[in-house]
Design a protein around this motif. Structure first.
Motif, mmCIF file in Angstrom:
data_model
loop_
_atom_site.group_PDB
_atom_site.id
_atom_site.type_symbol
_atom_site.label_atom_id
_atom_site.label_comp_id
_atom_site.label_asym_id
_atom_site.label_seq_id
_atom_site.Cartn_x
_atom_site.Cartn_y
_atom_site.Cartn_z
ATOM 1 N N LEU A 165 63.134 179.796 119.156
ATOM 2 C CA LEU A 165 62.601 180.972 118.480
ATOM 3 C C LEU A 165 62.495 180.695 116.986
ATOM 4 O O LEU A 165 63.472 180.304 116.349
ATOM 5 N N ALA A 166 61.296 180.896 116.415
ATOM 6 C CA ALA A 166 61.079 180.703 114.978
ATOM 7 C C ALA A 166 60.543 181.999 114.379
ATOM 8 O O ALA A 166 59.384 182.350 114.587
ATOM 9 N N ASP A 167 61.398 182.701 113.643
ATOM 10 C CA ASP A 167 61.000 183.984 113.050
ATOM 11 C C ASP A 167 61.995 184.323 111.939
ATOM 12 O O ASP A 167 63.201 184.121 112.107
ATOM 13 N N ASP A 168 61.495 184.850 110.826
ATOM 14 C CA ASP A 168 62.386 185.171 109.716
ATOM 15 C C ASP A 168 62.926 186.601 109.787
ATOM 16 O O ASP A 168 63.754 186.992 108.962
ATOM 17 N N VAL A 185 67.515 178.034 123.200
ATOM 18 C CA VAL A 185 68.353 176.909 122.796
ATOM 19 C C VAL A 185 68.473 176.769 121.286
ATOM 20 O O VAL A 185 69.272 175.961 120.788
ATOM 21 N N GLY A 186 67.678 177.528 120.513
ATOM 22 C CA GLY A 186 67.775 177.416 119.065
ATOM 23 C C GLY A 186 66.968 178.482 118.368
ATOM 24 O O GLY A 186 66.063 179.085 118.965
ATOM 25 N N GLU A 187 67.298 178.722 117.088
ATOM 26 C CA GLU A 187 66.587 179.696 116.278
ATOM 27 C C GLU A 187 66.316 179.102 114.898
ATOM 28 O O GLU A 187 67.165 178.422 114.334
ATOM 29 N N ALA A 188 65.122 179.376 114.372
ATOM 30 C CA ALA A 188 64.738 178.892 113.044
ATOM 31 C C ALA A 188 64.198 180.064 112.239
ATOM 32 O O ALA A 188 63.566 180.970 112.794
ATOM 33 N N THR A 189 64.435 180.041 110.937
ATOM 34 C CA THR A 189 63.969 181.135 110.079
ATOM 35 C C THR A 189 62.784 180.731 109.220
ATOM 36 O O THR A 189 62.279 181.548 108.452
ATOM 37 N N PRO A 244 62.498 171.760 123.167
ATOM 38 C CA PRO A 244 62.284 172.936 124.021
ATOM 39 C C PRO A 244 60.994 172.820 124.810
ATOM 40 O O PRO A 244 60.141 171.972 124.516
ATOM 41 N N ASP A 245 60.846 173.671 125.785
ATOM 42 C CA ASP A 245 59.603 173.731 126.549
ATOM 43 C C ASP A 245 58.584 174.634 125.869
ATOM 44 O O ASP A 245 57.380 174.380 125.929
ATOM 45 N N VAL A 246 59.085 175.697 125.227
ATOM 46 C CA VAL A 246 58.232 176.675 124.557
ATOM 47 C C VAL A 246 58.832 177.037 123.207
ATOM 48 O O VAL A 246 60.047 177.204 123.098
ATOM 49 N N VAL A 247 57.972 177.152 122.199
ATOM 50 C CA VAL A 247 58.391 177.642 120.887
ATOM 51 C C VAL A 247 57.715 178.983 120.645
ATOM 52 O O VAL A 247 56.484 179.075 120.667
ATOM 53 N N CYS A 248 58.503 180.035 120.438
ATOM 54 C CA CYS A 248 57.963 181.339 120.060
ATOM 55 C C CYS A 248 57.869 181.348 118.540
ATOM 56 O O CYS A 248 58.889 181.376 117.851
ATOM 57 N N MET A 249 56.659 181.316 118.020
ATOM 58 C CA MET A 249 56.426 181.050 116.595
ATOM 59 C C MET A 249 55.832 182.246 115.858
ATOM 60 O O MET A 249 54.754 182.728 116.209
#
Length: 216
Positions: free
Chosen positions: A6-9, A30-34, A48-53
């Protein structure tokens, strides 16, 4: 198990999405990014298999992050663009950068789960509420002179026809009816065409069709 990054601020998203996906059988966050840079690094490390961006983030936006993640090769994760605005100009850039799906943040939880599963299975996704508007915008942005297949491509007549019908928004079953063939034949033609043009999924195939003047 489908692994999701998951990538979201926005903290509310980083709380809500993991809750929804984490309580779904067969899916794990499996992970989170801001920001974009962190998303690229985590994608490389966690695979990962999918990135929610998200597309609007500090420290590198989602468009460039998507481009870098997808450019890793055929084993790169699929990117699902998740945005607040259905006509956000960033969405078009992200799709052109290689994103495989587009979903609004106010979508129902079941739609989010379905989107992740579809992308993990190699299928693209556009939010049905805005699909036609997205395609219309791609038509408006079509590059001058980009008519017909790009040099080096050897699409057969049937493969070209399948792509044209796909770009019109037809399903495999509808394409089969239009061409008077079996659905399995449509899948075969589409699979070979996607391989030839280097498209990862149906969404990228439609984008390619609009970019090369093969869509209505």
């Amino acid at each position: 198990m489908i692994k999701v990054l998951l990538a979201d601020d926005q903290s509310v998203v980083r709380v809500g999405f993991p809750y929804i996906l984490g309580h779904t059988d067969g899916i794990a966050v499996v992970g989170e990014a801001t920001d974009g840079r962190a998303a690229v690094e985590l994608a490389r490390r966690l695979k990962p298999d999918v990135v929610c961006m998200d597309v609007r983030m500090p420290g590198g936006d989602g468009i460039e992050a998507t481009r870098m993640i997808v450019s890793a090769g055929p084993d790169a994760p699929s990117v699902l663009v998740v945005t607040t605005f259905d006509l956000d100009a960033y969405v078009f850039g992200a799709l052109e950068a290689g994103a495989s799906g587009f979903l609004l943040k106010d979508a129902a939880p079941d739609d989010l789960v379905d989107a992740v599963r579809r992308l993990a299975g190699g299928h693209g996704l556009l939010d049905q509420a805005v699909t036609r508007r997205v395609i219309t915008e791609f038509t408006r942005r079509r590059r001058p002179g980009a008519d017909g297949p790009a040099p080096g491509h050897t699409l057969t007549g049937r493969e070209t026809e399948v792509i044209r019908l796909l770009a019109r928004g037809l399903s495999n079953a509808e394409i089969a009816d239009e061409m008077v063939v079996e659905i399995s034949t449509v899948k075969s033609h589409l699979g070979r065409a996607m391989h030839k043009i280097g498209a990862r999924d149906r969404v990228q195939t439609v984008i390619w069709a609009y970019q090369h003047g093969m869509a209505p």
